[in-house]
Each structure stands twice: as C-alpha cells, then as structure tokens.
Design a protein around this motif. Structure first.
Motif, PDB file in Angstrom:
ATOM      1  N   VAL A 121       1.494  -6.935   0.358  1.00  0.00           N
ATOM      2  CA  VAL A 121       0.634  -5.775   0.127  1.00  0.00           C
ATOM      3  C   VAL A 121       0.385  -5.573  -1.372  1.00  0.00           C
ATOM      4  N   ALA A 122       1.345  -5.932  -2.207  1.00  0.00           N
ATOM      5  CA  ALA A 122       1.142  -5.842  -3.654  1.00  0.00           C
ATOM      6  C   ALA A 122       0.058  -6.819  -4.106  1.00  0.00           C
ATOM      7  N   ARG A 123       0.082  -8.033  -3.563  1.00  0.00           N
ATOM      8  CA  ARG A 123      -0.958  -9.018  -3.908  1.00  0.00           C
ATOM      9  C   ARG A 123      -2.329  -8.471  -3.510  1.00  0.00           C
ATOM     10  N   PHE A 124      -2.429  -7.852  -2.338  1.00  0.00           N
ATOM     11  CA  PHE A 124      -3.672  -7.212  -1.896  1.00  0.00           C
ATOM     12  C   PHE A 124      -4.091  -6.122  -2.893  1.00  0.00           C
ATOM     13  N   ALA A 125      -3.132  -5.303  -3.316  1.00  0.00           N
ATOM     14  CA  ALA A 125      -3.442  -4.209  -4.243  1.00  0.00           C
ATOM     15  C   ALA A 125      -3.941  -4.736  -5.588  1.00  0.00           C
ATOM     16  N   PHE A 126      -3.336  -5.796  -6.078  1.00  0.00           N
ATOM     17  CA  PHE A 126      -3.745  -6.347  -7.369  1.00  0.00           C
ATOM     18  C   PHE A 126      -5.058  -7.124  -7.257  1.00  0.00           C
ATOM     19  N   ASP A 127      -5.170  -7.974  -6.249  1.00  0.00           N
ATOM     20  CA  ASP A 127      -6.339  -8.850  -6.148  1.00  0.00           C
ATOM     21  C   ASP A 127      -7.563  -8.150  -5.565  1.00  0.00           C
ATOM     22  N   THR A 128      -7.371  -7.373  -4.522  1.00  0.00           N
ATOM     23  CA  THR A 128      -8.500  -6.763  -3.832  1.00  0.00           C
ATOM     24  C   THR A 128      -8.837  -5.379  -4.376  1.00  0.00           C
ATOM     25  N   LEU A 129      -7.814  -4.537  -4.541  1.00  0.00           N
ATOM     26  CA  LEU A 129      -8.062  -3.180  -5.049  1.00  0.00           C
ATOM     27  C   LEU A 129      -8.158  -3.145  -6.569  1.00  0.00           C
ATOM     28  N   GLN A 130      -7.771  -4.228  -7.203  1.00  0.00           N
ATOM     29  CA  GLN A 130      -7.802  -4.372  -8.654  1.00  0.00           C
ATOM     30  C   GLN A 130      -6.940  -3.327  -9.366  1.00  0.00           C
ATOM     31  N   LEU A 131      -5.800  -3.006  -8.763  1.00  0.00           N
ATOM     32  CA  LEU A 131      -4.843  -2.124  -9.415  1.00  0.00           C
ATOM     33  C   LEU A 131      -4.037  -2.937 -10.418  1.00  0.00           C
ATOM     34  N   SER A 132      -3.474  -2.259 -11.393  1.00  0.00           N
ATOM     35  CA  SER A 132      -2.693  -2.966 -12.412  1.00  0.00           C
ATOM     36  C   SER A 132      -1.218  -2.556 -12.412  1.00  0.00           C
ATOM     37  N   ARG A 133      -0.884  -1.547 -11.618  1.00  0.00           N
ATOM     38  CA  ARG A 133       0.509  -1.089 -11.542  1.00  0.00           C
ATOM     39  C   ARG A 133       0.745  -0.461 -10.173  1.00  0.00           C
ATOM     40  N   LEU A 134       1.886  -0.798  -9.600  1.00  0.00           N
ATOM     41  CA  LEU A 134       2.319  -0.202  -8.343  1.00  0.00           C
ATOM     42  C   LEU A 134       3.704   0.392  -8.544  1.00  0.00           C
ATOM     43  N   GLU A 135       3.924   1.538  -7.956  1.00  0.00           N
ATOM     44  CA  GLU A 135       5.225   2.183  -8.058  1.00  0.00           C
ATOM     45  C   GLU A 135       5.877   2.262  -6.684  1.00  0.00           C
ATOM     46  N   ILE A 136       7.173   2.092  -6.692  1.00  0.00           N
ATOM     47  CA  ILE A 136       8.007   2.258  -5.506  1.00  0.00           C
ATOM     48  C   ILE A 136       9.082   3.250  -5.908  1.00  0.00           C
ATOM     49  N   PHE A 137       9.291   4.249  -5.078  1.00  0.00           N
ATOM     50  CA  PHE A 137      10.379   5.165  -5.387  1.00  0.00           C
ATOM     51  C   PHE A 137      11.237   5.398  -4.157  1.00  0.00           C
ATOM     52  N   ALA A 138      12.515   5.634  -4.414  1.00  0.00           N
ATOM     53  CA  ALA A 138      13.482   5.886  -3.349  1.00  0.00           C
ATOM     54  C   ALA A 138      14.565   6.787  -3.902  1.00  0.00           C
ATOM     55  N   ARG A 139      15.110   7.620  -3.057  1.00  0.00           N
ATOM     56  CA  ARG A 139      16.224   8.442  -3.524  1.00  0.00           C
ATOM     57  C   ARG A 139      17.340   7.513  -4.000  1.00  0.00           C
TER      58      ARG A 139
END
Length: 191
Positions: A121-139
């Motif tokens: 899904v990160a590859r999709f976000a970078f390649d298709t959505l053209q995002l440059s940063r993804l965040e993941i958060f967890a307690r």
C-alpha cells in the motif's frame, strides 16, 4: 488526480477495495479478532454486528469514489481468504503526506502479512497517489503494531503526545514514517 485502480499483489497477498460481497468474510474475521484488536482499534468491539460491516464497506466504496482515502482489504493471493485491512487515510495533498493503518485477523497473525501489506500500500501511495511521506502511529504499548511498522521499513521518529484518541481518551503514540527511499531494495553487494 483521479486514481484508477487495479489490485495490488506480491504473489502472496492481494490488496483491493472492499466490495459488498466481502461482507460475510470480513465480519467473520472481525468477530474472530475482537479480543486482540479491540484494545487498539475502537471500531472492533464486543457486540460488533454485521450491520457495522455493511456500513463500513459502504463507507469504503464512497471513499474510493470520492478519492478521499483509499482503504484496501487484504486477501491471501492463493486461497482468496480474507486476512484483514489496510489503507491510506488522513491524506494532506498540499504536503503530500498520508497515514497507513492496518489490522490482520487473529488466525493469520504472526505470518508477516501486515508488513507485506504495508509495503504494497505504501508503494501505491508513493507511485500512484504521488505522496512523499506516510505516517504510521501506534500506542507505545502496542508492541505487535510497532513491530509491523519496523518490519515494513518505517523509521521511528518520536512518541507524540496525545496523538490518538481511542475509547474517548487521548493517548500518546509512537510515530513512524515511510518515505519512498525506505522501500528501495537493498543494494546488492559486490563480491
């Protein structure tokens, strides 16, 4: 930008948008996973009903149609078994950032599914959505989710104060990030 979609796969997993026909498989996976997932994801709770699954699927279909966020169901590519969910949400297009969330049904936990799904899904976000940063958060005490972030290649940045609200209470969260270079294959070593 209008995002057209085909399924994401690595040969082991297939990620695709939820469809109405996924209702029973998703519902069974959620019910099986309540004890393990509910402390971290409030939507997964005792008394979870099939109507909640139907409503969630409809919201996912709408999200894709509106290009608001991009939820995916995770399936075993060989058997078609419903394994969980992931997706890109909280998208801020101006700064080209978004968040990735994930969950895997209890009977499939511990098989490396979530890190593989995050990378897809990160590859999709970078390649298709053209995002440059993804965040993941967890307690901070959610060790399994933190391991997923680390195994996916995400880098730990900080414990952010009051970053997430769960069950009506604000909690600190361990914040991880992925950028495109984090997904690059390791450089081959000259022998």
């Amino acid at each position: 930008m209008i995002v057209s979609f085909t399924a994401l796969t690595d040969g082991e997993l297939t990620l695709r948008p939820l469809e109405r026909g996924d209702r029973d498989a998703m519902y069974a996976a959620v019910v099986e996973s309540i004890a393990q997932v509910s402390p971290w994801l409030p939507w997964c709770h005792e008394g979870y009903g099939i109507a909640e699954t139907e409503s969630f699927i409809e919201s996912c279909i709408t999200a894709w149609a509106q290009q608001a966020h991009f939820p995916f169901a995770i399936f075993d590519a060989r058997t078609g078994e419903y394994l969980g969910g992931t997706g890109v949400n909280h998208i801020e297009r101006v700064n080209r950032i978004g968040c990735i969330g994930y969950w895997v049904r209890t009977s499939a936990a511990g098989r490396g599914i979530a890190p593989k799904a995050v990378r897809l899904v990160a590859r999709f976000a970078f390649d298709t959505l053209q995002l440059s940063r993804l965040e993941i958060f967890a307690r901070p005490e959610n060790a399994p989710s933190r391991r997923v972030a680390e195994k996916s290649g995400a880098k730990f940045e900080a414990v952010a104060r009051n970053r997430v609200v769960q069950h009506g209470k604000a909690y600190d969260a361990a914040l991880y990030s992925l950028i495109p270079s984090d997904l690059a294959p390791p450089a081959s070593r000259a022998g």
